[in-house]
Design a protein around this motif. Structure first.
Motif, mmCIF file in Angstrom:
data_model
loop_
_atom_site.group_PDB
_atom_site.id
_atom_site.type_symbol
_atom_site.label_atom_id
_atom_site.label_comp_id
_atom_site.label_asym_id
_atom_site.label_seq_id
_atom_site.Cartn_x
_atom_site.Cartn_y
_atom_site.Cartn_z
ATOM 1 N N UNK A 210 19.462 -3.620 -77.984
ATOM 2 C CA UNK A 210 19.152 -5.136 -77.614
ATOM 3 C C UNK A 210 19.303 -5.556 -75.925
ATOM 4 N N UNK A 211 20.641 -5.071 -75.555
ATOM 5 C CA UNK A 211 20.945 -5.217 -74.221
ATOM 6 C C UNK A 211 19.833 -4.682 -73.082
ATOM 7 N N UNK B 281 16.046 -21.603 -67.143
ATOM 8 C CA UNK B 281 16.772 -21.669 -68.266
ATOM 9 C C UNK B 281 16.762 -20.064 -69.240
ATOM 10 N N UNK B 282 15.456 -19.384 -69.059
ATOM 11 C CA UNK B 282 15.431 -18.279 -69.690
ATOM 12 C C UNK B 282 16.324 -17.263 -69.282
ATOM 13 N N UNK B 283 16.354 -17.474 -67.577
ATOM 14 C CA UNK B 283 17.210 -16.363 -67.031
ATOM 15 C C UNK B 283 18.624 -16.400 -67.598
ATOM 16 N N UNK C 222 23.300 -14.812 -70.859
ATOM 17 C CA UNK C 222 24.381 -14.947 -71.996
ATOM 18 C C UNK C 222 24.279 -14.238 -73.162
ATOM 19 N N UNK C 223 22.843 -14.170 -73.657
ATOM 20 C CA UNK C 223 22.771 -13.224 -74.782
ATOM 21 C C UNK C 223 23.077 -11.570 -74.619
ATOM 22 N N UNK D 38 26.559 -16.551 -77.279
ATOM 23 C CA UNK D 38 25.496 -17.042 -77.889
ATOM 24 C C UNK D 38 25.179 -18.233 -78.019
ATOM 25 N N UNK D 39 26.361 -19.101 -78.199
ATOM 26 C CA UNK D 39 26.068 -20.907 -78.124
ATOM 27 C C UNK D 39 25.560 -21.064 -76.995
ATOM 28 N N UNK D 40 26.226 -20.649 -75.694
ATOM 29 C CA UNK D 40 25.712 -20.987 -74.520
ATOM 30 C C UNK D 40 24.265 -20.569 -74.116
ATOM 31 N N UNK D 41 23.699 -19.563 -74.812
ATOM 32 C CA UNK D 41 22.448 -19.160 -74.457
ATOM 33 C C UNK D 41 21.435 -20.044 -75.227
#
Length: 430
Positions: free
Chosen positions: A171-172, A196-198, A203-204, A229-232
């Motif tokens: 996934x990374x 935002x997407x970057x 973060x993910x 994950x929460x930050x993403x």
């Protein structure tokens, strides 16, 4: 004023997160299950908010990427909710082990990664199609975990399985490819949400890497992964709010500008030939004539008329007639300068304004137009229609109105047209 507000906002954010992160870490150290429940429900609330805001603003936001992310996080939060309920110590599903919430975690991240890939690489994918694909994946993942067919991800006493770690690294790798696409992409839909997407993808990725390192579901790297994950989710939500709620007026203004441009196109240009319309020509000529007289710069007019146009329409049909008008319009446009003005004056008549050009030079331009028309060939339809034009040229004289000059050009055009009728050999149109 805006700069002061921005500085205050940055200061508030710094203080807020500077106190929140240590507080969460201390909470995780004292009662990890309580921390996990709080951080998960915050993440679920954030993901569901992305969905609600995207749906609520879909009618006035043209950029469909917001709605697509709303669809994605609707299904992701369903799996996140099951992951939270199944977590070790919650006691919601008797008989389940730490393996089950870890399976739900991998399922949720696989769904999220797949959604990112589909949205970024298949920009033209319809929302309905995306909903069906993500809905099917979400259902399959839940069913696989529920009925025990999902591969093991965590074994008590041993830690993470090879499958779980391999999935995290896979996934990374996929997210890294998505990140490159976002950074290099030139699509308009990405531009408003790019930052935002970057951050969300970074973060993910950090979260997935953290989840390859823990051996205890209550450990530090597990804490760190949940935080990333929460930050993403949070940066995605912030991007959606800024673009969907803070800028509705800007969105409406863009739409109004588009409509204004469409109306301007309709009002200023002739839809058939692409030249200026008669109404817009009337606006331009008054300004051009006034400037020419004030600066004592010559300005000339060419009136153009298609020979035997009525016969072409009657014999070959109006589609061929339209084709003839397009041909003449193109020949005029290709024979004049960018600074010159050409318009469809009405019916099969055209007019050209040559600023800074005397009558003799205007005659040369008119002759060039006629030669181009004659050498452009016959009409494309099966109709033996040789196209020719008549023209008249007149220069605006001192003390004369532009209407008088146009009238003289018009008279000279008809003199040429009548002389052709008397001297031209017989044709199918005579």
């Amino acid at each position: 004023m805006n700069q002061d507000n921005n500085q205050k906002s940055k200061y508030f954010s710094f203080v807020f997160w500077g106190t929140t992160f240590p507080a969460l870490f201390l909470l995780a150290r004292r009662n990890y299950l309580f921390f996990h429940t709080i951080i998960e429900f915050f993440a679920i609330f954030t993901g569901f908010s992305i969905t609600l805001i995207s749906l609520a603003t879909r009618n006035f936001i043209q950029n469909r990427i917001f709605l697509k992310f709303g669809i994605l996080y609707f299904f992701v939060t369903i799996i996140d909710f099951l992951h939270t309920l199944a977590y070790k110590g919650m006691g919601v599903f008797p008989g389940w082990t730490a393996n089950h919430p870890t399976q739900f975690w991998i399922a949720g991240r696989l769904l999220e990664t797949t959604g990112f890939f589909l949205i970024i690489f298949f920009a033209h994918l319809k929302e309905k199609t995306l909903s069906i694909l993500l809905g099917l994946l979400c259902t399959l993942f839940i069913a696989f975990v529920w009925f025990g067919t999902f591969p093991n991800c965590f074994i008590e006493g041993h830690g993470l399985t090879i499958f779980k770690i391999a999935m995290e690294y896979a996934m990374v790798a996929i997210l890294f490819i998505v990140l490159l696409k976002i950074l290099k992409g030139r699509e308009q839909s990405l531009s408003t949400l790019r930052n935002s997407l970057v951050l969300a993808v970074i973060f993910t990725m950090l979260g997935e890497l953290s989840f390859t390192l823990y051996s205890d579901v209550y450990g530090f790297f597990n804490f760190l992964g949940h935080l990333f994950r929460f930050l993403s989710y949070l940066v995605i939500l912030r991007g959606v709010i800024i673009n969907s709620l803070n800028n509705p007026v800007q969105t409406l203004m863009i739409e109004l500008d588009r409509e204004r441009e469409k109306l301007k196109q309709i009002a200023h240009y002739d839809s058939l030939t692409g030249l200026y319309s008669r109404n817009f020509f009337n606006e331009l000529i008054q300004k051009q004539a006034a400037i020419a007289l004030r600066k004592k710069v010559p300005i000339s007019f060419i009136m153009v008329d298609v020979n035997r146009f009525k016969k072409i329409n009657d014999t070959c049909g109006h589609l061929v007639g339209d084709q003839v008008l397009k041909l003449v319009g193109n020949c005029i446009a290709q024979s004049i300068r960018e600074s010159d003005i050409a318009a469809r004056y009405g019916g099969d008549e055209f007019i050209v304004i040559l600023y800074g050009t005397g009558e003799e030079q205007a005659k040369e331009v008119a002759t060039r137009i006629r030669e181009k028309v004659k050498t452009s060939g016959k009409t494309e339809q099966k109709c033996d229609a040789d196209v020719d034009i008549s023209f008249g040229v007149a220069q605006l004289e001192p003390g004369e109105s532009y209407l008088q000059a146009i009238h003289r050009a018009d008279e000279r055009m008809y003199l040429m047209k009548n002389s052709k009728k008397n001297t031209s050999p017989p044709s199918i149109f005579q």
